[in-house]
Design a protein around this motif. Structure first.
Motif, PDB file in Angstrom:
ATOM      1  N   HIS A   1       0.836  -1.202   0.000  1.00 49.39           N
ATOM      2  CA  HIS A   1       0.000   0.000   0.000  1.00 49.39           C
ATOM      3  C   HIS A   1       0.871   1.252   0.000  1.00 49.39           C
ATOM      4  CE1 HIS A   1      -3.565  -2.317   1.972  1.00 49.39           C
ATOM      5  NE2 HIS A   1      -3.623  -2.379   0.649  1.00 49.39           N
ATOM      6  N   ARG A   2       1.824   1.301   0.904  1.00 50.75           N
ATOM      7  CA  ARG A   2       2.651   2.497   1.036  1.00 50.75           C
ATOM      8  C   ARG A   2       3.566   2.675  -0.168  1.00 50.75           C
ATOM      9  NH1 ARG A   2       2.098   0.675   6.358  1.00 50.75           N
ATOM     10  NH2 ARG A   2       3.920  -0.708   6.264  1.00 50.75           N
ATOM     11  N   ALA A   3       4.132   1.554  -0.651  1.00 50.17           N
ATOM     12  CA  ALA A   3       5.011   1.646  -1.826  1.00 50.17           C
ATOM     13  C   ALA A   3       4.247   2.138  -3.050  1.00 50.17           C
ATOM     14  CB  ALA A   3       5.643   0.286  -2.105  1.00 50.17           C
ATOM     15  N   ASN A   4       3.053   1.609  -3.256  1.00 49.56           N
ATOM     16  CA  ASN A   4       2.250   2.037  -4.409  1.00 49.56           C
ATOM     17  C   ASN A   4       1.971   3.529  -4.364  1.00 49.56           C
ATOM     18  OD1 ASN A   4       2.136  -0.519  -5.465  1.00 49.56           O
ATOM     19  ND2 ASN A   4       0.053  -0.958  -4.798  1.00 49.56           N
ATOM     20  N   ARG A   5       1.595   4.008  -3.181  1.00 50.97           N
ATOM     21  CA  ARG A   5       1.245   5.415  -3.044  1.00 50.97           C
ATOM     22  C   ARG A   5       2.434   6.312  -3.420  1.00 50.97           C
ATOM     23  NH1 ARG A   5      -0.689   4.953   1.818  1.00 50.97           N
ATOM     24  NH2 ARG A   5       1.052   5.879   2.956  1.00 50.97           N
ATOM     25  N   ILE A   6       3.625   5.923  -2.988  1.00 56.89           N
ATOM     26  CA  ILE A   6       4.806   6.745  -3.232  1.00 56.89           C
ATOM     27  C   ILE A   6       5.285   6.621  -4.675  1.00 56.89           C
ATOM     28  CG2 ILE A   6       7.230   7.059  -2.589  1.00 56.89           C
ATOM     29  CD1 ILE A   6       6.409   6.075   0.241  1.00 56.89           C
TER      30      ILE A   6
END
Length: 569
Positions: free
Chosen positions: A275-280
């Protein structure tokens, strides 16, 4: 003076939330009778809306819009709309055995049910062949449901809005909706969560031809197209989809302005590394590709931060919204967007979208920040000048661009004030808190220009004032504190529970400033931490290591355009 039309594209589910509120706000300000006018016409709605006719010759007025979303995202809304007799099912003849699967109709919420009643009454007015039945005669007076549509009935839709069509008040043209059938809305097994997935959709010739056909339909009926609005989700696959469309617009309509608002919810999935990697990673690609191909790129979110960890939602003094509800947060951003865009939608004025974008994007500064004071704090006894002076050294607005704070010396700003009555502009006599120079002003526009020039002397300032406040009638969410009156003033006494807020004064500032460097540098720092080799789902989607490094370099280069001594942390 001829209308300078704009075509709007809404790319993504949250972008459609914002857009739906925006069209509802605009429709609420339509004036249908001369008696309802409070002064000269202020807004040229033909800039964003188009006039047409149904097959029965009835006049329609619909947004000049293409809205893109995934399969399963419409609920009760028909893909072809309800104004035209399109999409009727044909009889299917099949000689073999047929298995019939029926799906239950989507349950409409109270607002949509009332909307159907109003439209049924309007149809009975248009088609008087029902006059033989006394029960079907139209009423000469407004019905309760029709009054409800103008804010007299309060709806609590917090628990009944799951998609944006659940509170759509305006009709859409059959060419407006575009559904990406390759992916299903909220499908966790095959999520549409990567930039590269969005670009791959439009590499399909048939998919690209279909969306091009819809864009050309709206463009070719324009007499003087001035450009495009794009509202785009930028933290998932729609960032790639929108960037591909921006590339198409740049190639096909090179001389037309392209203003992109990259939007994201205040609360997003944040429980896993993916989730966090995708957002960034998606944000880095979208800022690079979308920013470079836009005339002006404006990130917008009520989240304080979007990168390593979702930040808490922005605080506003007179709003009590729920950050986890897209229905709430998108309404606040739509009111800001409606106000920011007023300078080039004004009746009888020559400001164009290209005037705004060209002023901002000099020296490679294609990213702008947006700020709002919503509602602008006016008390029943107070004045606009007193409200401005009460902020002391702090600007009278709050940032809607994540990772960007307020700035005391922007390079460029376009400031809009709406809904402040002329008699509440200033006092006739100076006070210890109000300089005499401001009491001598004769109009709100003069006060605004003087305030901007005195407060931001090194800034290229543009000011715009509008008489009418921002309409926030049903189905706008109940996000205002109890201290906000029905007409938008800040009062000591609480508003009664059975009374809603119908309109509010508002102030916005669109800025190019050094704080944008904080956004680009923080994004670059977080995106640089990833070893893209370990994120196999991106590599499987076609991403190459060199492309990722080039994207990070581009984000750094973009940030250098805003770098000043005061912006270096």
């Amino acid at each position: 003076m001829s209308t300078r039309e704009i075509v709007t594209l809404q790319i993504g589910h949250y972008a459609n939330f914002v857009g739906t509120h925006w069209w509802n706000i605009q429709e609420s300000s339509f004036v249908y009778t001369p008696q309802a006018l409070t002064g000269p016409k202020e807004i040229n709605h033909d800039v964003l809306f188009r006039e047409g006719q149904t097959l029965h010759g009835e006049v329609t007025y619909t947004p000049r819009l293409i809205a893109v979303d995934l399969k399963g995202s419409l609920n009760a809304l028909r893909k072809e709309g309800t104004l035209y007799e399109a999409g009727k099912e044909e009889e299917v003849k099949w000689e073999s055995d047929v298995a019939l699967h029926e799906s239950s109709p989507v349950q409409k919420n109270e607002f949509l049910e009332d909307l159907d009643l109003v439209e049924a009454e309007q149809m009975s007015d248009v088609h008087p062949n029902l006059e033989d039945d006394p029960d079907m005669k139209p009423n000469s007076e407004k019905s309760e449901t029709e009054d409800a549509m103008f804010g007299r009935k309060l709806y609590n839709l917090d628990n009944s809005v799951s998609v944006w069509s659940d509170f759509l008040r305006v009709h859409l043209h059959p060419k407006s909706l575009h559904i990406v059938d390759d992916y299903i809305h909220r499908n966790e097994e095959q999520p549409f969560d990567m930039f590269q997935l969005g670009t791959s959709v439009l590499k399909n010739v048939d998919s690209m031809d279909a969306i091009e056909d819809q864009i050309r339909f709206f463009v070719e009926e324009c007499d003087h197209l001035q450009g495009f609005h794009m509202l785009m989700d930028w933290c998932d696959g729609f960032g790639g989809y929108g960037a591909s469309l921006l590339q198409y617009l740049e190639d096909e309509y090179t001389n037309k302005a392209r203003m992109t608002c990259a939007v994201s919810p205040a609360v997003m999935p944040d429980s896993t590394v993916r989730h966090r990697a995708n957002r960034i990673i998606n944000s880095a690609f979208c800022l690079d590709k979308g920013g470079n191909m836009s005339s002006l790129f404006v990130p917008m979110s009520l989240a304080g931060s979007l990168w390593k960890k979702m930040g808490s939602s922005r605080h506003f003094p007179y709003l009590n919204y729920k950050g986890e509800l897209d229905y709430h947060t998108s309404g606040i951003m739509a009111a800001c967007l409606d106000t920011v865009s007023l300078p080039y939608r004004r009746e009888g004025f020559s400001t164009q979208l290209a005037d705004i974008t060209a002023s901002f994007n000099s020296l490679g500064r294609k990213v702008a920040a947006v700020y709002t004071s919503f509602p602008f704090p006016l008390t029943p006894q107070g004045t606009f000048v007193e409200s401005l002076m009460s902020h002391k050294d702090h600007p009278p607005w709050y940032s809607l661009t994540p990772h960007v704070g307020t700035c005391l010396d922007p390079y460029m700003q376009s400031c809009v004030v709406r809904g402040v009555p002329e008699h509440k502009t200033t006092r006739s006599q100076p006070t210890p808190d109000i300089p005499g120079i401001l009491t001598g002003c004769s109009s709100l526009a003069e006060v605004l220009q003087l305030y901007l020039s005195e407060t931001y002397p090194q800034t290229f300032n543009a000011g715009c004032t509008m008489r009418d406040a921002c309409k926030v009638v049903s189905p706008y969410p109940h996000v205002f504190s109890s201290k906000v009156s029905s007409s938008g003033f800040i009062c000591d006494k609480d508003r009664t529970s059975y009374q809603g807020v119908e309109s509010v004064p508002a102030m916005t500032s669109l800025q190019s400033n050094s704080s944008v460097y904080d956004l680009t540098s923080s994004l670059h720092n977080e995106a640089s931490r990833f070893n893209i080799k370990k994120h196999h789902h991106y590599l499987e989607a076609g991403l190459e290591e060199d492309e990722y490094r080039e994207t990070l370099d581009s984000v750094t280069t973009l940030g250098q355009c805003y770098k000043t001594d005061t912006s270096i942390s």
